[in-house]
Structures are given as C-alpha cells and as structure tokens.
Design a protein around this motif. Structure first.
Motif, PDB file in Angstrom:
ATOM      1  N   UNK A  98       0.812  -1.217   0.000  1.00 31.52           N
ATOM      2  CA  UNK A  98       0.000   0.000   0.000  1.00 31.52           C
ATOM      3  C   UNK A  98       0.846   1.268   0.000  1.00 31.52           C
ATOM      4  N   UNK A  99       2.156   1.130   0.135  1.00 31.49           N
ATOM      5  CA  UNK A  99       3.030   2.297   0.190  1.00 31.49           C
ATOM      6  C   UNK A  99       3.595   2.620  -1.187  1.00 31.49           C
ATOM      7  N   UNK A 100       3.541   3.868  -1.556  1.00 32.65           N
ATOM      8  CA  UNK A 100       4.082   4.324  -2.828  1.00 32.65           C
ATOM      9  C   UNK A 100       5.598   4.123  -2.857  1.00 32.65           C
ATOM     10  N   UNK A 101       6.095   3.723  -3.997  1.00 38.07           N
ATOM     11  CA  UNK A 101       7.536   3.515  -4.233  1.00 38.07           C
ATOM     12  C   UNK A 101       8.137   2.464  -3.306  1.00 38.07           C
ATOM     13  N   UNK A 102       7.339   1.503  -2.849  1.00 38.18           N
ATOM     14  CA  UNK A 102       7.831   0.522  -1.882  1.00 38.18           C
ATOM     15  C   UNK A 102       8.527  -0.673  -2.539  1.00 38.18           C
ATOM     16  N   UNK A 103       8.309  -0.894  -3.826  1.00 39.34           N
ATOM     17  CA  UNK A 103       8.939  -2.027  -4.503  1.00 39.34           C
ATOM     18  C   UNK A 103      10.206  -1.511  -5.176  1.00 39.34           C
ATOM     19  N   UNK A 104      11.340  -1.994  -4.707  1.00 36.38           N
ATOM     20  CA  UNK A 104      12.626  -1.513  -5.190  1.00 36.38           C
ATOM     21  C   UNK A 104      13.288  -2.570  -6.081  1.00 36.38           C
ATOM     22  N   UNK A 105      14.412  -2.207  -6.663  1.00 37.19           N
ATOM     23  CA  UNK A 105      15.142  -3.103  -7.562  1.00 37.19           C
ATOM     24  C   UNK A 105      15.530  -4.405  -6.860  1.00 37.19           C
ATOM     25  N   UNK A 106      15.842  -4.323  -5.572  1.00 36.77           N
ATOM     26  CA  UNK A 106      16.235  -5.530  -4.835  1.00 36.77           C
ATOM     27  C   UNK A 106      15.094  -6.550  -4.800  1.00 36.77           C
ATOM     28  N   UNK A 107      13.856  -6.070  -4.682  1.00 39.73           N
ATOM     29  CA  UNK A 107      12.698  -6.964  -4.655  1.00 39.73           C
ATOM     30  C   UNK A 107      12.528  -7.672  -6.005  1.00 39.73           C
ATOM     31  N   UNK A 108      12.695  -6.905  -7.081  1.00 41.40           N
ATOM     32  CA  UNK A 108      12.560  -7.487  -8.420  1.00 41.40           C
ATOM     33  C   UNK A 108      13.677  -8.491  -8.667  1.00 41.40           C
ATOM     34  N   UNK A 109      14.900  -8.139  -8.271  1.00 40.11           N
ATOM     35  CA  UNK A 109      16.034  -9.045  -8.481  1.00 40.11           C
ATOM     36  C   UNK A 109      15.883 -10.327  -7.653  1.00 40.11           C
ATOM     37  N   UNK A 110      15.349 -10.218  -6.441  1.00 45.57           N
ATOM     38  CA  UNK A 110      15.126 -11.418  -5.626  1.00 45.57           C
ATOM     39  C   UNK A 110      14.117 -12.334  -6.313  1.00 45.57           C
ATOM     40  N   UNK A 111      13.029 -11.760  -6.820  1.00 45.03           N
ATOM     41  CA  UNK A 111      12.043 -12.558  -7.557  1.00 45.03           C
ATOM     42  C   UNK A 111      12.673 -13.180  -8.792  1.00 45.03           C
ATOM     43  N   UNK A 112      13.428 -12.394  -9.532  1.00 47.56           N
ATOM     44  CA  UNK A 112      14.072 -12.885 -10.760  1.00 47.56           C
ATOM     45  C   UNK A 112      15.033 -14.041 -10.446  1.00 47.56           C
ATOM     46  N   UNK A 113      15.863 -13.881  -9.425  1.00 45.10           N
ATOM     47  CA  UNK A 113      16.816 -14.933  -9.052  1.00 45.10           C
ATOM     48  C   UNK A 113      16.091 -16.209  -8.629  1.00 45.10           C
ATOM     49  N   UNK A 114      15.027 -16.064  -7.841  1.00 43.59           N
ATOM     50  CA  UNK A 114      14.261 -17.236  -7.420  1.00 43.59           C
ATOM     51  C   UNK A 114      13.558 -17.901  -8.598  1.00 43.59           C
ATOM     52  N   UNK A 115      13.084 -17.098  -9.548  1.00 43.05           N
ATOM     53  CA  UNK A 115      12.430 -17.654 -10.730  1.00 43.05           C
ATOM     54  C   UNK A 115      13.430 -18.430 -11.584  1.00 43.05           C
ATOM     55  N   UNK A 116      14.619 -17.885 -11.754  1.00 42.11           N
ATOM     56  CA  UNK A 116      15.675 -18.589 -12.510  1.00 42.11           C
ATOM     57  C   UNK A 116      16.029 -19.900 -11.807  1.00 42.11           C
ATOM     58  N   UNK A 117      16.154 -19.842 -10.495  1.00 41.42           N
ATOM     59  CA  UNK A 117      16.457 -21.054  -9.724  1.00 41.42           C
ATOM     60  C   UNK A 117      15.336 -22.091  -9.904  1.00 41.42           C
ATOM     61  N   UNK A 118      14.097 -21.641  -9.890  1.00 44.63           N
ATOM     62  CA  UNK A 118      12.958 -22.542 -10.059  1.00 44.63           C
ATOM     63  C   UNK A 118      12.983 -23.230 -11.423  1.00 44.63           C
ATOM     64  N   UNK A 119      13.228 -22.463 -12.490  1.00 44.50           N
ATOM     65  CA  UNK A 119      13.218 -23.097 -13.819  1.00 44.50           C
ATOM     66  C   UNK A 119      14.414 -24.019 -14.004  1.00 44.50           C
ATOM     67  N   UNK A 120      15.546 -23.709 -13.368  1.00 45.55           N
ATOM     68  CA  UNK A 120      16.699 -24.617 -13.448  1.00 45.55           C
ATOM     69  C   UNK A 120      16.444 -25.893 -12.656  1.00 45.55           C
ATOM     70  N   UNK A 121      15.832 -25.773 -11.491  1.00 43.63           N
ATOM     71  CA  UNK A 121      15.529 -26.938 -10.654  1.00 43.63           C
ATOM     72  C   UNK A 121      14.517 -27.855 -11.337  1.00 43.63           C
ATOM     73  N   UNK A 122      13.517 -27.275 -11.987  1.00 44.39           N
ATOM     74  CA  UNK A 122      12.457 -28.063 -12.607  1.00 44.39           C
ATOM     75  C   UNK A 122      12.699 -28.343 -14.092  1.00 44.39           C
ATOM     76  N   UNK A 123      13.897 -28.007 -14.556  1.00 44.63           N
ATOM     77  CA  UNK A 123      14.306 -28.284 -15.940  1.00 44.63           C
ATOM     78  C   UNK A 123      13.312 -27.737 -16.971  1.00 44.63           C
ATOM     79  N   UNK A 124      12.930 -26.485 -16.773  1.00 40.34           N
ATOM     80  CA  UNK A 124      12.049 -25.788 -17.710  1.00 40.34           C
ATOM     81  C   UNK A 124      12.935 -24.940 -18.605  1.00 40.34           C
TER      82      UNK A 124
END
Length: 161
Positions: A98-124
């Motif tokens: 609910x806070x303006x400007x609360x999503x920073x680059x670190x949040x996006x990078x954490x999601x991106x890194x976890x998503x990459x890890x997920x596709x590598x783990x599940x061989x997608x």
C-alpha cells in the motif's frame, strides 16, 4: 562570438512560444497518471473489501487468457503462481503493497533470481518462460524497479490488475 550569441537568441525567438506548451503537456501527463493511480487505488480497496484479493484477480485474469494456473505451494515463497499454456510457462509474483515507491530493484532481483532457480531446478526451458510481477497500480514501483522491469535482458515485466 557575438555572431554565435545572436544566432542562439535569434533561434530561441522562433521557438520561445513552444516552451509553455511543452510544460503544459508534461504537467497534464503527470496529472492524468496521478488520477489513474488514485482510481486504481480506490478500485483495489473496493476489491479487497469484497474479498477479491490481488491473487484471486490474477488467477481469474490468466484463466480467462486460457492458462492453467497453479498457486505455488513449494518452499520458494517468492513465486506465487505458475501458469501453463501449451509450451509457455509464466512465473508470477503478486505484491499488494500500500506504500508508494515501496517495490525496489532488490525486490525485483530477488524474484528474478528465485524464478531462474525454479526453472533450473524443474528443468524448464528459459526461452519458454516469462516472469511477471503483478501489482494493483504502477505507483508502487521505485524508479530502480521500473528500470529492471523495462530491461529486455531480464524477461521480467509488470502487470497491473
């Protein structure tokens, strides 16, 4: 030197009347963006009161597009949903801050890194996978986050629901 100065002043005399128009356009764009964000905030609050969480609205949106949606129950807490359609996979993170400007680059990078890890783990295959960060309105993103989300190298975009 005086010829250059005279040329600059002469050139400015031809375009000086455009400066207020440009300023007006910029301010109008900011006003329209502000009003759109306010409208989205109000609509989001109404949806939340009616029990339609951001996650439920996202599931409905992707099911309407023909995807089979699975909510993520694995140990990876940074991925909320996994959508499948044909050979395409979409990994989704919902953020209803609910806070303006609360999503920073670190949040996006954490999601991106976890998503990459997920596709590598599940061989997608990475080329068949896209990443989406779902928010109710764009004002939640800090400039650093928008820079990453608009960079094509990351294959991560934002969706407004």
């Amino acid at each position: 030197m005086t010829n250059t100065t005279e040329m600059i002043i002469g050139s400015l005399s031809y375009i000086w009347h455009l400066i207020p128009i440009v300023i007006f356009i910029i301010l109008l764009k900011k006003l329209l963006t502000y009003k759109d964000n306010q409208k989205r905030k109000i609509k989001n609050e109404e949806n939340e009161k009616n029990g339609l969480t951001l996650e439920l609205r996202t599931i409905k949106k992707y099911e309407d597009l023909g995807y089979k949606v699975n909510t993520n129950t694995t140990e990876n807490q940074d991925i909320d949903m996994i959508c499948h359609k044909d050979d395409k996979t979409i990994l989704i993170k919902c953020n209803n801050s609910s806070e303006s400007k609360s999503i920073k680059a670190e949040d996006i990078m954490a999601f991106y890194d976890n998503a990459i890890e997920y596709i590598n783990t599940n061989k997608i295959k990475e080329k068949d996978t896209t990443f989406r960060y779902v928010v109710p309105y764009k004002d939640l993103f800090h400039k650093s986050a928008i820079k990453i989300l608009t960079d094509d190298d990351y294959n991560c975009k934002y969706v407004l629901v």
